[in-house]
Write a protein that holds these residues in place. Sequence first.
Motif, PDB file in Angstrom:
ATOM      1  N   CYS A 133       1.161  -1.539  -0.077  1.00  0.00           N
ATOM      2  CA  CYS A 133      -0.099  -0.136   0.173  1.00  0.00           C
ATOM      3  C   CYS A 133       1.156   1.424   0.141  1.00  0.00           C
ATOM      4  O   CYS A 133       1.828   1.141   0.666  1.00  0.00           O
ATOM      5  CB  CYS A 133      -1.515   0.119   1.456  1.00  0.00           C
ATOM      6  N   ILE A 134       0.922   2.135  -0.465  1.00  0.00           N
ATOM      7  CA  ILE A 134       0.289   3.504  -0.564  1.00  0.00           C
ATOM      8  C   ILE A 134      -0.131   4.421  -0.291  1.00  0.00           C
ATOM      9  O   ILE A 134      -0.770   5.104  -0.763  1.00  0.00           O
ATOM     10  CB  ILE A 134       1.775   3.945  -2.474  1.00  0.00           C
ATOM     11  N   VAL A 135       0.273   5.544   1.045  1.00  0.00           N
ATOM     12  CA  VAL A 135      -0.121   5.744   0.821  1.00  0.00           C
ATOM     13  C   VAL A 135      -0.482   7.394   0.955  1.00  0.00           C
ATOM     14  O   VAL A 135       0.296   7.836   1.543  1.00  0.00           O
ATOM     15  CB  VAL A 135      -1.047   5.546   2.987  1.00  0.00           C
ATOM     16  N   LEU A 136      -1.151   8.589   0.391  1.00  0.00           N
ATOM     17  CA  LEU A 136      -0.634   9.018   0.181  1.00  0.00           C
ATOM     18  C   LEU A 136      -1.714  10.725   1.480  1.00  0.00           C
ATOM     19  O   LEU A 136      -2.753  10.335   0.823  1.00  0.00           O
ATOM     20  CB  LEU A 136      -1.342   9.938  -1.274  1.00  0.00           C
ATOM     21  N   LEU A 137      -0.522  11.129   2.207  1.00  0.00           N
ATOM     22  CA  LEU A 137      -2.252  12.102   3.327  1.00  0.00           C
ATOM     23  C   LEU A 137      -1.645  13.258   2.611  1.00  0.00           C
ATOM     24  O   LEU A 137      -0.337  13.718   3.140  1.00  0.00           O
ATOM     25  CB  LEU A 137      -1.576  11.901   4.514  1.00  0.00           C
ATOM     26  N   GLY A 138      -2.779  14.439   2.727  1.00  0.00           N
ATOM     27  CA  GLY A 138      -2.950  15.962   2.342  1.00  0.00           C
ATOM     28  C   GLY A 138      -3.550  16.114   3.521  1.00  0.00           C
ATOM     29  O   GLY A 138      -4.441  15.761   3.846  1.00  0.00           O
ATOM     30  N   GLY A 139      -2.762  17.731   3.559  1.00  0.00           N
ATOM     31  CA  GLY A 139      -3.603  18.117   4.273  1.00  0.00           C
ATOM     32  C   GLY A 139      -3.080  20.057   3.583  1.00  0.00           C
ATOM     33  O   GLY A 139      -2.110  20.508   3.300  1.00  0.00           O
ATOM     34  N   ARG A 140      -4.376  20.924   4.737  1.00  0.00           N
ATOM     35  CA  ARG A 140      -3.656  22.792   4.727  1.00  0.00           C
ATOM     36  C   ARG A 140      -2.623  22.726   5.134  1.00  0.00           C
ATOM     37  O   ARG A 140      -1.629  22.937   5.061  1.00  0.00           O
ATOM     38  CB  ARG A 140      -4.535  23.633   5.330  1.00  0.00           C
ATOM     39  N   THR A 141      -1.964  22.213   6.108  1.00  0.00           N
ATOM     40  CA  THR A 141      -0.638  22.579   7.311  1.00  0.00           C
ATOM     41  C   THR A 141      -0.601  21.031   7.763  1.00  0.00           C
ATOM     42  O   THR A 141      -1.297  19.807   7.893  1.00  0.00           O
ATOM     43  CB  THR A 141      -0.894  23.704   9.030  1.00  0.00           C
ATOM     44  N   ALA A 142       0.119  21.108   8.428  1.00  0.00           N
ATOM     45  CA  ALA A 142       1.246  19.481   9.034  1.00  0.00           C
ATOM     46  C   ALA A 142      -0.095  19.167  10.401  1.00  0.00           C
ATOM     47  O   ALA A 142      -0.628  17.739  10.453  1.00  0.00           O
ATOM     48  CB  ALA A 142       2.179  20.290  10.613  1.00  0.00           C
TER      49      ALA A 142
END
Length: 264
Positions: A133-142
């Motif tokens: 599995c490759i998990v790509l996590l995104g958000g506005r900030t840390a």
Amino acid sequence: MTPCQEKAPILRNQRLQGSYYRVDLRAEQIAATVAPGQFVHVQLPAFEHHVLRRPFSVFNAEPATGTLSLIYKTVGEGTAHLSGLGAGVGLDLLGPLGHGYSVPPPGQTAVVVAGGYGCAATYLLVRRSPGPCIVLLGGRTAEDLLLVDEFTALGADVRLATDDGSRGHRGVVTDLLEAALEQTANPFVVACGPNPMLKAVCRLVDRRGLDAEVSLDHAMCCGVGACFACVVKLTADNADGWEYVRTCKSGPVFPARLVRWDEG
Ligand code: FES
């Protein structure tokens, strides 16, 4: 699987970071049957006079102990109330509800794209995936990047993106998806997060002749298919070429190729 109604006592309710919380509940029947991407409809104690419940994606389930875990963000009166509840308080749950993700077939690499606390809805999928599995996590900030350690502990290849560059790649999480798809021969793409991110994922996989499973972020009322407040338009194999379906019954997870983003 028929949903059930279960009085679920809180085991732990703790702040993770920023305005994000995790609540663990004893909910044996739901924990035993929930599939990745399904949700529960929750009635909070102080809101029992309200007809409507609130939907929460299931983050994790431990059938052996009957523990069900949810992750939520305090965004209004209900979730602020929830954040103040302690161990022993009972929540009335209805679930598991909806249609979740497929388990990635053996031989394919799961590529998970998640924005903010949308990642919670994909944790069980990664946990139950037979392959890499490759998990790509995104958000506005840390502060909006959640479950990094938990996904890493499952053995996933975790990659991060933030809009402000405070952690990981500076930019949107779909930048990471482009790169991951370049490196992956046989990807099984799933996504959960805000609709603009999902729309970008759908466009990106379509350009590459791929499909994906996306969990739509749609407001719900009854959660059980009775009120039609959650309809979305999908491409269909009928004379019109389209149909309206209820997100709470037929979804929230749908094939990306069927979603008609710009049509009501
Ligand atoms: Fe009522 Fe979906 S929320 S039909």
